[in-house]
Design a protein around this motif. Sequence first.
Motif, short mmCIF file in Angstrom:
data_model
loop_
_atom_site.label_atom_id
_atom_site.label_comp_id
_atom_site.label_asym_id
_atom_site.label_seq_id
_atom_site.Cartn_x
_atom_site.Cartn_y
_atom_site.Cartn_z
N SER A 1 47.72 0.09 -13.17
CA SER A 1 46.68 -0.93 -13.34
C SER A 1 46.57 -1.33 -14.80
CB SER A 1 45.32 -0.40 -12.86
OG SER A 1 45.32 -0.24 -11.47
N ARG A 2 46.01 -2.52 -15.03
CA ARG A 2 45.76 -2.93 -16.41
C ARG A 2 44.33 -3.40 -16.55
NH1 ARG A 2 47.14 -8.70 -17.23
NH2 ARG A 2 47.57 -9.57 -15.17
N PHE A 3 43.87 -3.47 -17.81
CA PHE A 3 42.47 -3.76 -18.07
C PHE A 3 42.38 -4.79 -19.20
CE2 PHE A 3 38.06 -3.28 -18.72
CZ PHE A 3 37.51 -2.45 -17.75
N ALA B 1 31.57 -6.75 -21.97
CA ALA B 1 30.47 -5.93 -22.49
C ALA B 1 29.81 -6.65 -23.65
CB ALA B 1 31.00 -4.57 -22.94
N GLY B 2 28.51 -6.51 -23.73
CA GLY B 2 27.78 -7.05 -24.88
C GLY B 2 27.02 -5.90 -25.53
N GLY B 3 27.26 -5.65 -26.82
CA GLY B 3 26.54 -4.61 -27.57
C GLY B 3 26.65 -3.25 -26.91
N SER B 4 25.48 -2.61 -26.66
CA SER B 4 25.50 -1.25 -26.09
C SER B 4 25.98 -1.26 -24.64
CB SER B 4 24.12 -0.61 -26.18
OG SER B 4 23.17 -1.40 -25.50
N GLY B 5 26.13 -2.45 -24.05
CA GLY B 5 26.65 -2.56 -22.68
C GLY B 5 28.09 -2.06 -22.56
N ILE B 6 28.70 -1.69 -23.68
CA ILE B 6 30.07 -1.16 -23.64
C ILE B 6 30.12 0.22 -22.97
CG2 ILE B 6 29.90 -0.08 -25.93
CD1 ILE B 6 33.05 -1.71 -24.43
N THR B 7 29.01 0.98 -23.00
CA THR B 7 29.10 2.39 -22.58
C THR B 7 29.66 2.59 -21.16
OG1 THR B 7 26.73 2.31 -22.21
CG2 THR B 7 27.46 3.41 -24.22
N PRO B 8 29.08 1.97 -20.12
CA PRO B 8 29.65 2.21 -18.79
C PRO B 8 31.01 1.56 -18.61
CG PRO B 8 27.91 0.54 -18.64
CD PRO B 8 27.90 1.06 -20.05
N VAL B 9 31.23 0.43 -19.28
CA VAL B 9 32.53 -0.26 -19.17
C VAL B 9 33.62 0.61 -19.80
CG1 VAL B 9 33.82 -2.35 -19.80
CG2 VAL B 9 31.39 -2.54 -19.19
N LEU B 10 33.28 1.26 -20.91
CA LEU B 10 34.24 2.14 -21.59
C LEU B 10 34.60 3.34 -20.70
CD1 LEU B 10 35.82 2.76 -24.19
CD2 LEU B 10 33.78 3.90 -25.08
N SER B 11 33.61 3.87 -20.02
CA SER B 11 33.86 5.01 -19.12
C SER B 11 34.83 4.60 -18.01
CB SER B 11 32.52 5.48 -18.52
OG SER B 11 32.74 6.46 -17.57
N ILE B 12 34.62 3.41 -17.45
CA ILE B 12 35.49 2.93 -16.37
C ILE B 12 36.89 2.64 -16.93
CG2 ILE B 12 35.85 1.08 -14.69
CD1 ILE B 12 32.77 0.86 -14.49
N LEU B 13 36.89 1.97 -18.09
CA LEU B 13 38.18 1.60 -18.71
C LEU B 13 39.03 2.85 -19.00
CD1 LEU B 13 38.11 -0.80 -21.77
CD2 LEU B 13 39.43 1.27 -21.87
N ARG B 14 38.38 3.85 -19.61
CA ARG B 14 39.11 5.09 -19.93
C ARG B 14 39.68 5.71 -18.65
NH1 ARG B 14 34.67 7.29 -24.29
NH2 ARG B 14 36.03 7.21 -26.08
N SER B 15 38.88 5.70 -17.59
CA SER B 15 39.29 6.37 -16.35
C SER B 15 40.40 5.59 -15.65
CB SER B 15 38.07 6.52 -15.42
OG SER B 15 37.03 7.13 -16.13
N VAL B 16 40.27 4.25 -15.64
CA VAL B 16 41.31 3.42 -15.01
C VAL B 16 42.65 3.65 -15.71
CG1 VAL B 16 42.13 1.03 -14.85
CG2 VAL B 16 39.83 1.59 -14.05
N LEU B 17 42.64 3.63 -17.05
CA LEU B 17 43.91 3.77 -17.79
C LEU B 17 44.53 5.14 -17.54
CD1 LEU B 17 42.90 2.02 -21.14
CD2 LEU B 17 44.41 1.11 -19.36
N ALA B 18 43.67 6.16 -17.39
CA ALA B 18 44.21 7.51 -17.19
C ALA B 18 44.62 7.77 -15.75
CB ALA B 18 43.16 8.54 -17.62
N TYR B 19 43.90 7.21 -14.79
CA TYR B 19 44.13 7.59 -13.38
C TYR B 19 44.85 6.55 -12.55
CZ TYR B 19 41.46 11.80 -14.04
OH TYR B 19 41.06 13.02 -14.47
N GLU B 20 44.96 5.32 -13.05
CA GLU B 20 45.70 4.29 -12.29
C GLU B 20 46.83 3.79 -13.18
OE1 GLU B 20 43.20 1.21 -10.67
OE2 GLU B 20 42.18 2.61 -9.32
#
Length: 354
Positions: free
Chosen positions: A138-140, A116-135
């Motif tokens: 898996s690791r990130f 992610a670069g700058g504000s590009g974190i927003t969708p990556v953070l959503s995916i990251l949060r979901s992966v850690l909670a639901y898989e």
Amino acid sequence: MARFHDLTVTAMRKTIRDAVEVTLAPASGDFTFQPGQYLTFRRDFDGTEIRRSYSICAGLNDPTLKVGIKRVQGGAFSTWANTELQVGDTVQAMEPMGQFHIPLDASSQHHYLGFAGGSGITPVLSILRSVLAYEPQSRFTLIYANRAVSTIMFREEIEDLKNKYMGRLTVVHILEGDGQDTKLFSGQLTARKCADLFSDWVDVTTVDQALICGPEPMMLTIVDSLKTHGMDASQIKFELFASGQPGQLAQSHSNIAKTRDTERVALRVLLDGETHTLEMSRDQSLLQAALGSDIDAPYACTAGVCSTCKCKVLEGRVEMATNHALEDDEVALGYVLSCQSYVISDRVMIDYDQ
Ligand SMILES: Cc1cc2nc3c(=O)[nH]c(=O)nc-3n(C[C@H](O)[C@H](O)[C@H](O)COP(=O)(O)OP(=O)(O)OC[C@H]3O[C@@H](n4cnc5c(N)ncnc54)[C@H](O)[C@@H]3O)c2cc1C
């Protein structure tokens, strides 16, 4: 069908000086989302409606809907959101959209690599949060590039996630300005930097899926580097927030328009279960033609960057001038961005409902 829905702002929080996290409560509509998707807002600025998209930064397990808006110097919507928007205000947005998401599966044992670069974190953070909670298996690994520590959006949240999911989340901050102890983590994310990261920190051969969101030059550099290090294009997903360049599949619509722009062609538009029949000229995009006939076709950026205006061509042929949003398999299935599509055949039928 109501395309825009009212949402109440229930919380506002500055994540850094120039960015705000906005929590929203929808009054209607289906705001179920896939992590990585975005909302398109509309607002009237002195008689001109503008539409802007903002990615959801909440994860699937979060109880509320949230977006993160970084202020762009001189930018209309982002400045308004950062300076005037308040708790209790009502905003209007379309239901979640976008292709920047991955299937989640509790039994997966994947290694995801997010950039992610700058504000590009927003969708990556959503995916990251979901992966850690639901898989749980898996690791990130997140590589997050910013100008300085003070411009890192969601820095504390990311630290908290690292602590909560000990051993499953690795974060590398690359800072352009602030001197870091390790030279590898300072400067810009160039091809050289990627090569060094991939030799010292991340073994790309262990990565199942890469997810990238940031400025276009950075994104292109990372994609090239990942491919050089053995990743297949099908393992790399990216989201662009803006572009100054023509996208893939740049075509010659301007030439077609110049030579044949007096010809009228027949256009049929399927939208919300209704068929609209109209005539259009070849120098208009499909979206311009639809809006010009008072058809409430969905759109946002009008620059081929988001996929809000996506439709399927059921009959006839069109050319896309720019495409930064649709993947090759979607194009092969006949999907186009209507804001960038110009008619080649004598009649065309498009469907916004599929
Ligand atoms: C799918 C998608 C998801 C996105 N997600 C996010 C997100 O999560 N967070 C986020 O912060 N952003 C996100 N964006 C970007 C966001 O949609 C906006 O593009 C961004 O906030 C700028 O909008 P604005 O209205 O503030 O700026 P604009 O008013 O559009 O201005 C943009 C720039 O152009 C300049 N400009 C404006 N008018 C003129 C003019 N007449 N002449 C010369 N220059 C001019 C401005 O100074 C500014 O630098 C996303 C974009 C897309 C496509």
